[in-house]
Design a protein around this motif. Structure first.
Motif, PDB file in Angstrom:
ATOM      1  N   PRO A  85      -3.865  -3.080  -1.675  1.00  0.00           N
ATOM      2  CA  PRO A  85      -3.326  -3.666  -2.695  1.00  0.00           C
ATOM      3  C   PRO A  85      -1.964  -4.359  -1.842  1.00  0.00           C
ATOM      4  O   PRO A  85      -1.872  -3.746  -0.508  1.00  0.00           O
ATOM      5  CB  PRO A  85      -2.241  -3.129  -4.076  1.00  0.00           C
ATOM      6  N   THR A  86      -1.741  -5.387  -1.768  1.00  0.00           N
ATOM      7  CA  THR A  86      -0.608  -6.223  -1.449  1.00  0.00           C
ATOM      8  C   THR A  86       0.801  -5.840  -2.003  1.00  0.00           C
ATOM      9  O   THR A  86       1.876  -4.954  -0.715  1.00  0.00           O
ATOM     10  CB  THR A  86      -0.535  -7.526  -1.463  1.00  0.00           C
ATOM     11  N   ALA A  87       0.661  -5.321  -3.141  1.00  0.00           N
ATOM     12  CA  ALA A  87       2.030  -5.052  -3.607  1.00  0.00           C
ATOM     13  C   ALA A  87       1.742  -3.541  -4.852  1.00  0.00           C
ATOM     14  O   ALA A  87       0.467  -4.241  -5.295  1.00  0.00           O
ATOM     15  CB  ALA A  87       3.175  -6.060  -4.794  1.00  0.00           C
ATOM     16  N   PRO A  88       2.554  -2.593  -5.799  1.00  0.00           N
ATOM     17  CA  PRO A  88       2.364  -2.296  -7.263  1.00  0.00           C
ATOM     18  C   PRO A  88       2.283  -2.495  -8.346  1.00  0.00           C
ATOM     19  O   PRO A  88       1.354  -2.098  -8.980  1.00  0.00           O
ATOM     20  CB  PRO A  88       3.215  -0.820  -5.933  1.00  0.00           C
ATOM     21  N   SER A  89       2.754  -3.630  -8.560  1.00  0.00           N
ATOM     22  CA  SER A  89       2.907  -3.838  -9.151  1.00  0.00           C
ATOM     23  C   SER A  89       2.368  -5.915  -9.767  1.00  0.00           C
ATOM     24  O   SER A  89       2.868  -5.860  -8.374  1.00  0.00           O
ATOM     25  CB  SER A  89       4.351  -3.737 -10.209  1.00  0.00           C
ATOM     26  N   PRO A  90       2.231  -6.421 -10.864  1.00  0.00           N
ATOM     27  CA  PRO A  90       2.463  -7.991 -10.662  1.00  0.00           C
ATOM     28  C   PRO A  90       3.642  -8.141 -10.292  1.00  0.00           C
ATOM     29  O   PRO A  90       4.801  -7.201 -10.233  1.00  0.00           O
ATOM     30  CB  PRO A  90       2.016  -7.863 -12.015  1.00  0.00           C
ATOM     31  N   PRO A  91       3.878  -9.600 -10.582  1.00  0.00           N
ATOM     32  CA  PRO A  91       5.564  -9.886 -10.197  1.00  0.00           C
ATOM     33  C   PRO A  91       6.469  -9.397 -11.447  1.00  0.00           C
ATOM     34  O   PRO A  91       6.360  -9.638 -12.645  1.00  0.00           O
ATOM     35  CB  PRO A  91       5.000 -11.373 -10.321  1.00  0.00           C
ATOM     36  N   PRO A  92       7.685  -8.974 -10.771  1.00  0.00           N
ATOM     37  CA  PRO A  92       8.744  -8.466 -12.316  1.00  0.00           C
ATOM     38  C   PRO A  92       9.350  -9.819 -13.110  1.00  0.00           C
ATOM     39  O   PRO A  92       8.755 -11.372 -12.656  1.00  0.00           O
ATOM     40  CB  PRO A  92       9.986  -7.283 -11.611  1.00  0.00           C
ATOM     41  N   SER A  93       9.781  -9.722 -13.649  1.00  0.00           N
ATOM     42  CA  SER A  93      10.387 -10.901 -14.526  1.00  0.00           C
ATOM     43  C   SER A  93      11.877 -11.504 -13.688  1.00  0.00           C
ATOM     44  O   SER A  93      12.880 -10.726 -12.876  1.00  0.00           O
ATOM     45  CB  SER A  93      11.309 -10.768 -15.776  1.00  0.00           C
TER      46      SER A  93
END
Length: 484
Positions: free
Chosen positions: A400-408
């Motif tokens: 993965p590039t980031a551990p989570s989807p984009p936050p608010s």
């Protein structure tokens, strides 16, 4: 569509998406200069004699890349009135290829941030009120919303790849030293890399081909002799065949399978590996134990270099000038809170009392991270005096590039602290410490009902051995559209 009509469409999109704040200095709509450039490119295309694949295309530049025709602010108050007397090498290369400068994009001040909210000119807004990533968030949003054909940014610890993951675009960080940094305002010299954001991997490759040249003005630019050594080692028969025949050996770094990984990102990761497996490639687990310490090392090394680089902004040589308390005012009022935080972190780690326990130890960890990558890859580092090929290694790593989807975006502005932003770089920093080529490619996920391709995108990262940029881009193309 003619190149002039395409350029006018991009310019119109800049006006219609002004609320996203992707640009600090947008393309002047009323200027006849870019119209003439697009018309000339159309004529060359009709005559079958274009300057390059970028001829007549609109390319945007992150506002820490110097340009003569647009201000270069680094999104900082201390440089808000600065106009460079010269173009950066990458700007000149793009213009020589016939491309049109589409303006200067917004960023975290001096490239220090993960959400593009630390800007003197206001934060970048992604669609759906989500974070655009950072620090090249303006460049990524400009591409995602078709305000330009492609854009150039910089990647120190993930500043190209994280915004690409958050905006559903392709973000490519080449091997360190391949693209010129002359005319790019420095953050951390040993890590800074000019990178490319585009809608498709093929476009990123076209831009890369134009820029991938030695620049004698840049002391970190890979010399012609070293470039030829890289090409000769990576074009050997048993290595170049990886681009043409099956199977590739795909490595899955076990240390990236962290408990904090969100289900949607984990699903996109599995889907990417499944797609490559279905194409005939083999998937193998790989251990990179020292990458667990990479993030800590990065946030010692990068601020240390930044504190040194930003010392010149004293109100005398560079920076906003105040009549009273010149130095203190320039540093205190001229810089935003995140920049001041990193200067303080860097100054502390370089102090006599902390040097051995922090900076020196971080450099040792960096070397061990590089060794982990070298042990994992089938191709040896082309600039190292080691055997040229390993039968047990892998060709690329997929993670993965980031551990989570984009936050608010509201959460990043009001709720999250600095540590939360730093953690976003956990998967991108290791490749930066090792100077390796890496690309983030969008992979589509499912919604709660299991409908494929309907829950947005996650960035999946392809990492290769140093100099293996073409293979990284090839694998990125294999993953494009995965999940649709």
């Amino acid at each position: 569509m003619s190149l002039l009509l395409e350029a006018e469409r991009y310019a119109a999109n800049q006006s219609s998406h002004i609320a996203l704040n992707a640009f600090i200095s947008p393309l002047p709509r009323q200027s006849g200069q870019w119209h003439k450039q697009a018309k000339d490119a159309d004529l060359r295309a009709k005559q079958g004699n274009p300057k390059s694949k970028l001829d007549g295309r609109l390319i945007a530049f992150k506002d820490n890349i110097c340009t003569r025709d647009f201000p270069t602010t680094c999104a900082s108050r201390t440089l808000e009135t600065f106009t460079s007397p010269f173009d950066a090498t990458v700007v000149q290369q793009v213009e020589d290829a016939g491309a049109i400068v589409a303006g200067k994009t917004n960023l975290d001040e001096f490239g220090m941030g993960s959400h593009s909210v630390n800007s003197h000119f206001g934060h970048v807004r992604n669609r759906r009120h989500l974070s655009a990533g950072g620090s090249s968030g303006g460049s990524a949003v400009a591409v995602a919303t078709e305000q330009c054909y492609a854009s150039l940014g910089t990647d120190t610890g993930g500043s190209i790849r994280l915004p690409a993951a958050y905006t559903g675009t392709v973000g490519f960080k080449p091997s360190y030293g391949l693209l010129s940094r002359w005319g790019v305002v420095a953050y951390a010299n040993s890590l800074d890399t000019v990178g490319i954001l585009a809608k498709r991997t093929s476009v990123a490759r076209d831009v890369f081909d134009v820029l991938n040249k030695h620049d004698p003005r840049d002391p970190t630019s890979l010399s012609p002799l070293s470039r030829s050594r890289v090409l000769s080692k990576l074009s050997a028969p048993h290595l170049s065949s990886r681009l043409k025949s099956l199977p590739l050996r795909i490595g899955v770094p076990l240390e990236y399978n962290i408990s904090e990984l969100s289900p949607s990102v984990r699903q996109a990761w599995y889907r990417s590996l499944e797609r490559l497996s279905q194409q005939g490639h083999t998937v193998e687990p790989v251990s990179l134990p020292m990458t667990n310490h990479a993030l800590s090392a990065y946030y010692i090394l990068a601020p240390a270099e930044a504190s040194s680089n930003l010392a010149k902004y004293d109100g005398v040589r560079y920076g906003t000038q105040f009549t009273n308390k010149l130095y203190a005012k320039t540093r205190g009022a001229g810089f935003g809170p995140e920049v001041k935080r990193r200067i303080m972190l860097g100054a502390f780690s370089l102090s006599a009392q902390a040097m051995d326990n922090y900076f020196v130890q971080a450099q040792r960890i960096r070397r061990l991270v590089q060794r982990d990558f070298d042990a994992a890859f089938r191709a040896a580092h082309p600039l190292a005096a080691e055997p040229p090929y390993s039968q047990t290694g892998v060709d690329v790593l997929i993670c993965p590039t980031a551990p989570s989807p984009p936050p608010s975006i509201n959460l990043t502005i009001n709720g999250a602290g600095p540590l939360d932003a730093y953690i976003n770089d956990v998967f991108t920093v290791p490749a930066s410490l090792a100077g390796l080529p890496a690309v983030s490619v969008p992979v589509y996920g499912d919604d709660a009902a299991g409908n494929q391709g309907s829950a947005g995108v996650a960035g999946i990262q392809v990492i290769g051995q140093y100099g293996d940029d073409e293979l990284v881009l090839k694998v990125s193309e294999l993953l494009e559209g995965c999940g649709l």
